[in-house]
Design an enzyme around this catalytic site. Sequence first.
Site, PDB file in Angstrom:
ATOM      1  CG  ASP A  42       8.889  77.984 -70.815  1.00 46.83           C
ATOM      2  OD1 ASP A  42      10.041  78.220 -71.179  1.00 46.83           O
ATOM      3  OD2 ASP A  42       8.014  77.492 -71.550  1.00 46.83           O
TER       4      ASP A  42
ATOM      5  CG  ASN B 120      27.288  87.522 -42.230  1.00 45.50           C
ATOM      6  OD1 ASN B 120      26.774  88.267 -43.063  1.00 45.50           O
ATOM      7  ND2 ASN B 120      28.429  87.806 -41.645  1.00 45.50           N
TER       8      ASN B 120
END
Length: 749
Positions: A157, A527
Amino acid sequence: MSPASLRSIAVLTSGGDAPGMNAAVRAVVRTALDRSLDVYAVYEGYQGLVEGGDRIRKMGWEDVGGILHRGGTVIGTARSMRFKEREGRLEAAHNLAQREIDGLVVIGGDGSLTGADVLRSEWSDLLRELVEQGRLSPEQAERHAELRIVGMVGSIDNDMCGTDMTIGADTALHRITEAVDAIGSTASSHQRSFVVEVMGRRCGYLALMAAIATGADWVLIPEHPPMVDEWEELMCRRIRAGRHAGRRKSTVIVAEGARDRYGQPITGAHVQKILEERLGEDTRTTVLGHVQRGGAPSAFDRYLSTVLGHAAVEQLIAAAPGDEPQLIAVHEDRVARAPLAECVRRTRSVGDLIDAQKHDEAMALRGASFGDAYDVYRTLVRTLPHPRDPDLPRLKLAIVHAGGPAPGMNTAVRAAVRLILDRGHSALGVRNGFRGLIGGQIEELSWMSVHGWAPRGGAELGTNRVVPESRDLYDLAKQIEKHGIDGILMIGGWAGYQAAHRLYVERESFSAFNIPIACLPATIDNNLPGSDLSVGCDTALNAIVQAVDRIKQSAVASRRCFVVEVMGRHCGFLALMSGMASGSERVYLHEEGIKLDDLREDLANLVAGFRAGKRLGLMIRNENAHALYTTAFMCALFEEEGGELFDVRPAILGHLQQGGDPSPFDRIRATRLAARAVDYLITEAPKDPPGGGFVGFQSGKLTVTDLDLLPRLCDNKAQRPREQWWLALRPIARILARPGPTPKPPGAA
Ligand code: ADP
């Protein structure tokens, strides 16, 4: 008790099971062994602790092999009434002290963590009683005067205060998103409405995030009930307007704990009835139930559980006598510690605030990003933008992709278009990246033109790696002027950042470039500077991890080593993270290079492992880890030297890593980054000169970094950031992958 006296620890999973618990147990066991501790697994949660016997088993390195990818918890969990009684905890204390265990790692929900804290606070009394009963010697009691506790939250949850994410929540979101996407395709075929009920008695995290990720039309959560009495009418009006605008389906997501402003529960059945009666819609309800708990853990949950499990053992070792027990949490995307009892108390108070209908306070305890996400969601699901202020200058903001395709690009475009329109401006879509911008492939995007884009993989606008060159700049400037573009949102990767920077630095030569530029990181390679994670890399990681799970299964009947090659260009993020999430024993990165001696050592380890009976080897290699020691070379080397002992197969995963529908995280991240980028463009537009920047999440916070810092932040040759936070995870990856504890130097204790 000095910290060095910790000799044995135990780990248990308790309460509701959550995917990722196995990865956590594996990390706890292997880290403990690596730190020369004895480690026990307690089977069936606190029940096993009370019963003792073979429910508490000493674990070896291989005992936690092959469990990383499994859902649920292999050591079992149970609710224990006996442990809730002092008598049960007396047995538990006996079982622990007898085995000389004085550190306990508990993985569970707030109930389980409360139980742990109760045991710790009673510990000395319990031991005294055991001595009085003659079941424990005074020396034993003396040796274990204190029980050190550390907790990790396993709960789908995401309902715990003190940690931004709980173990299992991301996997549950995957299950919900898959289900809602699937329901969506059948719903739109029949022009139906669907009500989907998801878990979350006290917490709307799953419902809200699933609604953002799937573009659902309405969401009902416990913390933020509809603030009007006639919410049913409002919901119906919205859905009706959506139909008029061309939507073929409507989806309402209801958290199981949803309620109205008076605290009365709102059920899926009630919503269905309303939609049928008031809209005459053919409506179906799906209660997702335990599907949300099940299945293999997502890449993120495997990673999260692994780093938390490792940190939990380090915390036990480092704890000083009398220290408050800590929750090993994740805060701002980093492992953090928080006082366990306090976190449990705050978590429970959210429930109390909801019950007392103090919704603003409950929402505030969920944290700022939850509230922001809710606001963004409310704008995105509107059928039409807010009426525009006629005095406001209308900006024309162009959206362009550049770089390889990344899942989540469409999600980001949808969010950006709607947020731009909602703020009273115009959105232009550029087809085919900067080549399209140079060639004038530009069109206006309407609210409904991006309908259904949230879950769609690929890049509808088209993308490529073109970076405008000197001779293109004149044409580019002309197009910007011709179309009256007031700002550019670039959603893409390395090529896009280079292109944006180019425009930025050429402002002196071309006045048309004197407009704000925002870059939104979208590349599977992760990157880019200025963001810890880029949109698309989570989907790619999940694709890799699922593929590797299958590859591993294929090897059941043979003794085989796989060399799996993954993308990333010169950035090892995908290789390292997928290595950690799939349990590979070796990861090769361009950042580290490969030496012949490394290959010799790896080969020797493989040979030793297979001689000792191992059946599967798994190496993960970044595509550019080494120019000469290629995947083919490594396979040939291992195959030849492995002789009869094992065979070797390459698995070059290729473009399956770039495809696929975006994961929930990528969708949510794309949406939130788009909101920040649009905000930035609108704020910068009136300035002289307007700014250029790249948006990102850094340490969990939404940030904008100045575009002129780009060259300084990047290693241009390797095309990656100079600083990469995830490289710090390498020691953990190495510890967990090693086929046994780190050898101790001769003479060490
Ligand atoms: P969760 O950990 O998922 O919240 P529960 O609330 O069912 O799940 O708690 C799991 C177990 O933790 C219980 O069955 C019980 O053994 C133990 N426990 C929970 N609350 C307490 C408490 N106040 N004191 C002692 N043990 C508790």
